[in-house]
Design a protein around this motif. Sequence first.
Motif, mmCIF file in Angstrom:
data_model
loop_
_atom_site.group_PDB
_atom_site.id
_atom_site.type_symbol
_atom_site.label_atom_id
_atom_site.label_comp_id
_atom_site.label_asym_id
_atom_site.label_seq_id
_atom_site.Cartn_x
_atom_site.Cartn_y
_atom_site.Cartn_z
ATOM 1 N N GLY A 177 -1.787 3.905 12.062
ATOM 2 C CA GLY A 177 -2.956 4.717 12.371
ATOM 3 C C GLY A 177 -3.592 5.228 11.097
ATOM 4 N N THR A 178 -4.249 6.364 11.187
ATOM 5 C CA THR A 178 -4.864 6.991 10.023
ATOM 6 C C THR A 178 -4.281 8.388 9.848
ATOM 7 O OG1 THR A 178 -6.687 7.857 11.371
ATOM 8 C CG2 THR A 178 -7.011 5.713 10.310
ATOM 9 N N MET A 179 -4.205 8.847 8.612
ATOM 10 C CA MET A 179 -3.624 10.160 8.341
ATOM 11 C C MET A 179 -4.552 11.291 8.775
ATOM 12 S SD MET A 179 -1.975 9.244 4.622
ATOM 13 C CE MET A 179 -1.482 10.925 4.243
ATOM 14 N N VAL A 180 -5.857 11.017 8.788
ATOM 15 C CA VAL A 180 -6.832 11.992 9.274
ATOM 16 C C VAL A 180 -7.776 11.288 10.240
ATOM 17 C CG1 VAL A 180 -6.749 13.340 7.133
ATOM 18 C CG2 VAL A 180 -8.500 11.576 7.408
ATOM 19 N N THR A 181 -8.470 12.069 11.054
ATOM 20 C CA THR A 181 -9.544 11.543 11.892
ATOM 21 C C THR A 181 -10.791 12.371 11.621
ATOM 22 O OG1 THR A 181 -9.055 12.996 13.776
ATOM 23 C CG2 THR A 181 -7.912 10.873 13.691
ATOM 24 N N GLY A 182 -11.945 11.794 11.866
ATOM 25 C CA GLY A 182 -13.165 12.549 11.619
ATOM 26 C C GLY A 182 -14.399 11.691 11.749
ATOM 27 N N ARG A 183 -15.520 12.270 11.360
ATOM 28 C CA ARG A 183 -16.800 11.565 11.434
ATOM 29 C C ARG A 183 -17.628 11.897 10.204
ATOM 30 N NH1 ARG A 183 -19.859 11.115 17.027
ATOM 31 N NH2 ARG A 183 -17.939 9.914 17.288
ATOM 32 N N ARG A 184 -18.138 10.854 9.572
ATOM 33 C CA ARG A 184 -18.971 11.047 8.387
ATOM 34 C C ARG A 184 -20.347 11.559 8.793
ATOM 35 N NH1 ARG A 184 -20.946 6.460 4.067
ATOM 36 N NH2 ARG A 184 -22.527 6.152 5.662
ATOM 37 N N SER A 218 -9.021 16.060 12.720
ATOM 38 C CA SER A 218 -7.599 16.399 12.776
ATOM 39 C C SER A 218 -6.853 15.781 11.606
ATOM 40 C CB SER A 218 -6.976 15.900 14.092
ATOM 41 O OG SER A 218 -7.006 14.485 14.152
ATOM 42 N N ILE A 219 -5.700 16.376 11.310
ATOM 43 C CA ILE A 219 -4.742 15.815 10.358
ATOM 44 C C ILE A 219 -3.515 15.437 11.171
ATOM 45 C CG2 ILE A 219 -3.332 16.238 8.314
ATOM 46 C CD1 ILE A 219 -5.328 18.455 7.565
ATOM 47 N N ARG A 220 -3.195 14.166 11.199
ATOM 48 C CA ARG A 220 -2.086 13.724 12.045
ATOM 49 C C ARG A 220 -0.761 14.245 11.498
ATOM 50 N NH1 ARG A 220 -5.016 8.604 13.438
ATOM 51 N NH2 ARG A 220 -5.472 8.850 15.649
ATOM 52 N N GLN A 221 0.032 14.797 12.409
ATOM 53 C CA GLN A 221 1.311 15.381 12.014
ATOM 54 C C GLN A 221 2.448 14.368 12.036
ATOM 55 O OE1 GLN A 221 1.387 18.557 10.768
ATOM 56 N NE2 GLN A 221 -0.823 18.262 11.027
ATOM 57 N N SER A 222 2.275 13.287 12.771
ATOM 58 C CA SER A 222 3.334 12.277 12.833
ATOM 59 C C SER A 222 2.719 10.885 12.801
ATOM 60 C CB SER A 222 4.182 12.446 14.100
ATOM 61 O OG SER A 222 3.398 12.253 15.258
ATOM 62 N N LEU A 223 3.339 10.019 12.022
ATOM 63 C CA LEU A 223 2.941 8.621 11.914
ATOM 64 C C LEU A 223 4.191 7.784 11.687
ATOM 65 C CD1 LEU A 223 -0.179 8.761 9.547
ATOM 66 C CD2 LEU A 223 -0.206 7.953 11.911
ATOM 67 N N ARG A 224 4.082 6.511 11.973
ATOM 68 C CA ARG A 224 5.140 5.572 11.624
ATOM 69 C C ARG A 224 4.618 4.662 10.523
ATOM 70 N NH1 ARG A 224 8.072 3.732 17.292
ATOM 71 N NH2 ARG A 224 8.502 5.841 18.048
ATOM 72 N N PHE A 225 5.517 4.215 9.682
ATOM 73 C CA PHE A 225 5.092 3.304 8.626
ATOM 74 C C PHE A 225 6.180 2.279 8.351
ATOM 75 C CE2 PHE A 225 7.570 6.353 6.194
ATOM 76 C CZ PHE A 225 8.149 5.603 5.176
ATOM 77 N N LEU A 237 8.869 -2.398 -1.836
ATOM 78 C CA LEU A 237 8.763 -0.938 -1.786
ATOM 79 C C LEU A 237 9.758 -0.392 -0.776
ATOM 80 C CD1 LEU A 237 7.079 1.649 -2.581
ATOM 81 C CD2 LEU A 237 5.617 1.105 -0.616
ATOM 82 N N SER A 238 10.508 0.625 -1.158
ATOM 83 C CA SER A 238 11.477 1.205 -0.227
ATOM 84 C C SER A 238 10.829 2.309 0.599
ATOM 85 C CB SER A 238 12.676 1.783 -0.987
ATOM 86 O OG SER A 238 12.322 2.996 -1.636
ATOM 87 N N GLY A 239 11.385 2.533 1.776
ATOM 88 C CA GLY A 239 10.890 3.605 2.625
ATOM 89 C C GLY A 239 11.075 4.970 1.997
ATOM 90 N N ASP A 240 12.186 5.166 1.287
ATOM 91 C CA ASP A 240 12.437 6.454 0.639
ATOM 92 C C ASP A 240 11.392 6.740 -0.437
ATOM 93 O OD1 ASP A 240 14.615 6.941 2.222
ATOM 94 O OD2 ASP A 240 16.103 6.273 0.739
ATOM 95 N N GLU A 241 11.058 5.714 -1.227
ATOM 96 C CA GLU A 241 10.042 5.926 -2.261
ATOM 97 C C GLU A 241 8.695 6.261 -1.625
ATOM 98 O OE1 GLU A 241 7.878 3.730 -6.084
ATOM 99 O OE2 GLU A 241 9.441 2.657 -4.964
ATOM 100 N N MET A 242 8.363 5.559 -0.530
ATOM 101 C CA MET A 242 7.074 5.811 0.108
ATOM 102 C C MET A 242 7.029 7.195 0.729
ATOM 103 S SD MET A 242 4.171 4.368 0.340
ATOM 104 C CE MET A 242 2.939 5.656 0.620
ATOM 105 N N ASN A 243 8.133 7.639 1.305
ATOM 106 C CA ASN A 243 8.139 8.985 1.871
ATOM 107 C C ASN A 243 8.018 10.042 0.774
ATOM 108 O OD1 ASN A 243 7.944 9.638 4.593
ATOM 109 N ND2 ASN A 243 10.023 8.934 5.038
ATOM 110 N N GLY A 244 8.521 9.734 -0.411
ATOM 111 C CA GLY A 244 8.306 10.634 -1.537
ATOM 112 C C GLY A 244 6.830 10.742 -1.882
ATOM 113 N N ILE A 245 6.118 9.610 -1.789
ATOM 114 C CA ILE A 245 4.669 9.604 -2.025
ATOM 115 C C ILE A 245 3.960 10.426 -0.948
ATOM 116 C CG2 ILE A 245 2.603 8.162 -2.082
ATOM 117 C CD1 ILE A 245 4.219 7.758 -4.546
ATOM 118 N N PHE A 246 4.321 10.198 0.319
ATOM 119 C CA PHE A 246 3.692 10.947 1.408
ATOM 120 C C PHE A 246 3.903 12.454 1.237
ATOM 121 C CE2 PHE A 246 4.101 7.009 4.226
ATOM 122 C CZ PHE A 246 2.739 6.746 4.202
ATOM 123 N N GLY A 291 2.137 16.498 1.889
ATOM 124 C CA GLY A 291 3.005 17.624 2.209
ATOM 125 C C GLY A 291 3.888 17.392 3.409
ATOM 126 N N LYS A 292 4.090 16.127 3.782
ATOM 127 C CA LYS A 292 4.952 15.811 4.921
ATOM 128 C C LYS A 292 5.485 14.397 4.766
ATOM 129 C CE LYS A 292 1.810 16.564 8.025
ATOM 130 N NZ LYS A 292 0.630 16.965 7.216
#
Length: 350
Positions: A128-135, A145-152, A158-167, A172-173
């Motif tokens: 999905g997208t981390m945010v939703t909105g309209r230009r 909105s700012i999505r509170q949960s996503l799957r990736f 690239l490891s999942g742990d490294e990517m979660n560090g980026i997120f 901030g989540k």
Amino acid sequence: MKIAIIGSGSIALGQAAQFREKGHEVSLYVRSAPETPETVALTATGAIDWQGAVTFSGSVAAAIGEARLVMLCLPANHHKALIDRVVDHLGPEQILLVSGHYPMTGIYLNRRLAERGENAARACCISGTMVTGRRRDARTVAVSSIRQSLRFATLPGLSGDEMNGIFDEIAGKTYMNVPFGEVVFGNMNAVAHVPMALCNLTRLETGEVWSNYGMMTPTVCRLIERVDEERCAVAAAYGITCTSLADHLHMSFGTSPGTVADMAAEIVRTRGGPNGPASLQSRYITEDIPFGILPMIALGARKGVDLTAHESLVSLFSILFPEGSLPENDMLGAVGDDVDLLLSGTAASV
């Protein structure tokens, strides 16, 4: 962190505001901008209330520069052409984040790098997208909105742990790291959007204002549920258990368990919900058919799964729209058998 965003639509601007609000340096590739980077004022309202400076550039190379993270925020029918341009400028340590539930984009990048004898892609695809909105305009975005949960899911480099560090650093989540197949089969946009577009086509064509969930009537939802059953059957053929649309609505909106039609009616009563699309150029048609329905048909054919509903939707839209007026999926042929390797758990050999 230095972050480059490829795109200038509502999601791209919303992401830029989110990242800048957290103190990161953001540059955007904007096709209409001068190639020489220019500083512009960006305003976000709604879920993100922020105003400040970002960089616009009409040069892919200049926009990417030394960014640690490169985020692709574009309609799916532009992904292949942009990857063909980005691949020449992407360094071995840079990470590509694909927004919008289009995992084949990461697979294609992996293939392009392999053709050049380079290591596996450091790429991540999110559900999905981390945010939703309209230009509102070229420099203003209303963030819904700012999505509170996503799957990736990540590609082999690239490891999942490294990517979660980026997120964690940029948003901030952290999010849920899942097998690649769960992202491939987790896209429910086409499941609901394409039947809705077909059954409300005159509303799109005449620009009528109509309730998206309000028009998810029992008859329409029978088609939606059949398409969803076929999606889950293809996933099962690959050994992957996927969440049904009904379960997704229950978990996302807190609706009472029931049919999709019952849940849609409850959403209308309790939340109202958004309006449906008012143009034949809606992504319900231009993206969700070529990049949602067609990939499922291709994957199902490899396993001999009956996809009568999917194939019927494509046949009907092919009659309704003149030949060549719908965007084609230029990724399917480009990724070849690579998607099968990832789904079968042999991703390291891709």
